[in-house]
Design an enzyme around this catalytic site. Structure first.
Site, mmCIF file in Angstrom:
data_model
loop_
_atom_site.group_PDB
_atom_site.id
_atom_site.type_symbol
_atom_site.label_atom_id
_atom_site.label_comp_id
_atom_site.label_asym_id
_atom_site.label_seq_id
_atom_site.Cartn_x
_atom_site.Cartn_y
_atom_site.Cartn_z
ATOM 1 N N THR A 17 0.831 -1.208 0.000
ATOM 2 C CA THR A 17 0.000 0.000 0.000
ATOM 3 C C THR A 17 0.863 1.255 0.000
ATOM 4 O OG1 THR A 17 -0.049 -0.127 2.404
ATOM 5 C CG2 THR A 17 -1.976 -0.998 1.246
ATOM 6 N N ASP A 18 2.154 1.129 0.380
ATOM 7 C CA ASP A 18 2.950 2.363 0.564
ATOM 8 C C ASP A 18 3.204 3.107 -0.739
ATOM 9 O OD1 ASP A 18 4.874 0.506 -0.300
ATOM 10 O OD2 ASP A 18 6.389 1.111 1.174
ATOM 11 N N SER A 49 31.993 -6.405 6.006
ATOM 12 C CA SER A 49 30.712 -7.029 6.343
ATOM 13 C C SER A 49 30.983 -8.414 6.918
ATOM 14 C CB SER A 49 29.846 -7.153 5.088
ATOM 15 O OG SER A 49 28.895 -8.183 5.268
ATOM 16 N N GLY A 102 12.407 -10.529 3.578
ATOM 17 C CA GLY A 102 11.122 -9.865 3.825
ATOM 18 C C GLY A 102 11.132 -9.123 5.149
ATOM 19 N N LEU A 103 12.288 -9.079 5.814
ATOM 20 C CA LEU A 103 12.376 -8.380 7.104
ATOM 21 C C LEU A 103 13.165 -7.082 6.969
ATOM 22 C CD1 LEU A 103 13.043 -11.500 9.369
ATOM 23 C CD2 LEU A 103 10.862 -10.405 8.845
ATOM 24 N N ASP A 150 9.655 0.511 4.836
ATOM 25 C CA ASP A 150 10.740 -0.163 5.562
ATOM 26 C C ASP A 150 11.636 0.818 6.318
ATOM 27 O OD1 ASP A 150 9.640 -2.223 4.124
ATOM 28 O OD2 ASP A 150 11.241 -2.281 2.637
ATOM 29 N N TYR A 199 7.984 -7.232 -8.260
ATOM 30 C CA TYR A 199 7.663 -6.088 -7.411
ATOM 31 C C TYR A 199 7.385 -4.848 -8.271
ATOM 32 C CZ TYR A 199 7.959 -2.545 -3.758
ATOM 33 O OH TYR A 199 7.678 -1.495 -2.919
HETATM 34 C C1 GLA Z 1 9.008 -4.017 0.220
HETATM 35 C C2 GLA Z 1 9.190 -2.540 -0.102
HETATM 36 C C3 GLA Z 1 8.206 -1.675 0.695
HETATM 37 C C4 GLA Z 1 6.769 -2.182 0.538
HETATM 38 C C5 GLA Z 1 6.698 -3.699 0.764
HETATM 39 C C6 GLA Z 1 5.342 -4.271 0.472
HETATM 40 O O1 GLA Z 1 9.342 -4.265 1.557
HETATM 41 O O2 GLA Z 1 10.506 -2.143 0.185
HETATM 42 O O3 GLA Z 1 8.325 -0.329 0.325
HETATM 43 O O4 GLA Z 1 6.250 -1.835 -0.711
HETATM 44 O O5 GLA Z 1 7.649 -4.406 -0.014
HETATM 45 O O6 GLA Z 1 4.398 -3.796 1.390
#
Ligand code: GLA
Length: 356
Positions: A17-18, A49, A102-103, A150, A199
């Protein structure tokens, strides 16, 4: 020498949604990135790293290399594009956040660099400005059309609180997460970064749908307007406007301590994401089914999807066992190596140590 700790995030609700300038409600988590840095005197930045077991260096040329160091360069690029001056450093990165999971390991890294630069180069930037640096780094330097979710979560995170945010106005509000619950994070072991085309395809369709309706934010779209769109736009934007309503509903449920309702909406969001946004995979669906049939209030994928991680909302103290049971069943069905963690809302990116 300074040390910065910058968290990863779990998005509780408000997925995809962002970039449609809708609502999100993430929280920062205990897993994150630690960055230790001191000014370097040779006009170059060199960073080691621990995860990659390599040191990479660069000067003022700031060109993309297709490596992890690009996230550092991207933040420098963003600082420079605002007419400010970064300071070259010698630094070391470590942490416990798996990459492409995804984190938000990339936003965690960006915000670690941004906070360190804000301190060392005395940039005088606000937390919101720091989040914006990360978005510029992603959009303009790395070429990833992501929204602000994020980076915002990584800098605004607060212990015990979710961060309800309107990504159009960037007004936000801390929402207490009831103390008798926790989140189980389940990583499918499938690493898939947002750099992939899936994406950006979603971003393109949703933005074209908003343009066709002549609105800046998905918050202003009503269900009946969707008929003016083509089938794919309707499907995708339809999901986004339902998701916006779910963010408001979960915020209200958490505020009143109603974790049963919050959980149900999380699960509903997952299946809407899977069916209408088409960003889930069988591994994530498996976890959602497993968790919700083994005592979780609700579960859903978190982050962009296409692999990565899912979360389950559970009673405090129950997450660890559910994670172990889910892993046992998961490895019988899928050829990946899963991981799990139990998290509660944590503090945003900050300097944790300064030494002369
Ligand atoms: C990734 C992107 C975010 C957002 C999410 C989905 O984490 O970096 O900006 O769009 O996917 O909600």
């Amino acid at each position: 020498m300074i040390t910065v700790r910058s968290p990863g995030r779990v998005n509780i609700i408000g997925e995809h949604t962002d970039y449609a300038l809708g609502y999100v409600m993430p929280m920062a988590i205990q897993l994150g990135t630690t960055f230790t840095a001191e000014p370097s005197l040779d006009g170059r930045t060199c960073i080691f790293s621990e995860a990659m077991k390599e040191e990479l260096c660069f000067g003022d040329e700031l060109v993309r290399e297709g490596k992890w160091i690009d996230y550092v360069k991207g933040v420098y690029y963003a600082i420079r594009s605002r007419g400010l001056r970064y300071m070259h450093v010698s630094g070391r990165l470590s942490g416990d956040l798996p990459m492409s999971s995804g984190l938000s390991s990339s936003a965690s890294l960006e915000m670690a660099i941004a906070v360190a630069q804000n301190e060392l180069a005395r940039l005088g930037l606000s937390r919101l400005d720091l989040a914006r640096l990360g978005v510029t780094a992603e959009n303009e330097f790395l070429g990833i059309p992501s929204g602000i979710l994020d980076q915002f979560a990584a800098v605004m995170g607060k212990e015990g609180r979710a961060v309800f945010t309107d990504t159009e106005t960037l007004n936000y509000e801390y929402v207490p997460v009831p103390e008798d619950v926790e989140f189980l994070v389940f990583h499918t072991g499938i690493r898939r970064a947002v750099a992939g085309t899936e994406y950006s395809d979603r971003v393109k369709v949703v933005k074209s749908a908003l343009r066709a309706l002549g609105v800046s934010s998905s918050k202003y779209v009503r269900e009946e307007q969707l008929s003016r769109l083509n089938e794919l736009q309707r499907k995708r934007l339809g999901y986004v406007i339902r998701e916006n309503s779910r963010v408001l509903a979960v915020r209200d449920a958490l505020r009143s301590g109603d974790v049963v309702t919050a959980g149900k909406i999380l699960t509903e969001a997952h299946w809407d994401l899977a069916r209408n946004y088409e960003v889930s995979v069988p591994e994530l669906d498996f976890f959602v089914e497993f968790a919700t049939s083994h005592g979780a209030y609700g579960a859903r994928l978190t982050g962009a999807g296409f692999g990565g991680a899912a979360i389950a909302l559970v009673d405090r103290g129950k997450g660890e066992q559910l994670g172990r049971e889910a892993e046992e069943e998961y490895v019988r069905r899928f050829p990946h190596r899963p991981q799990h963690w139990v998290v509660t809302p944590a503090e945003g990116a900050r300097v944790i140590d300064v030494r002369p």
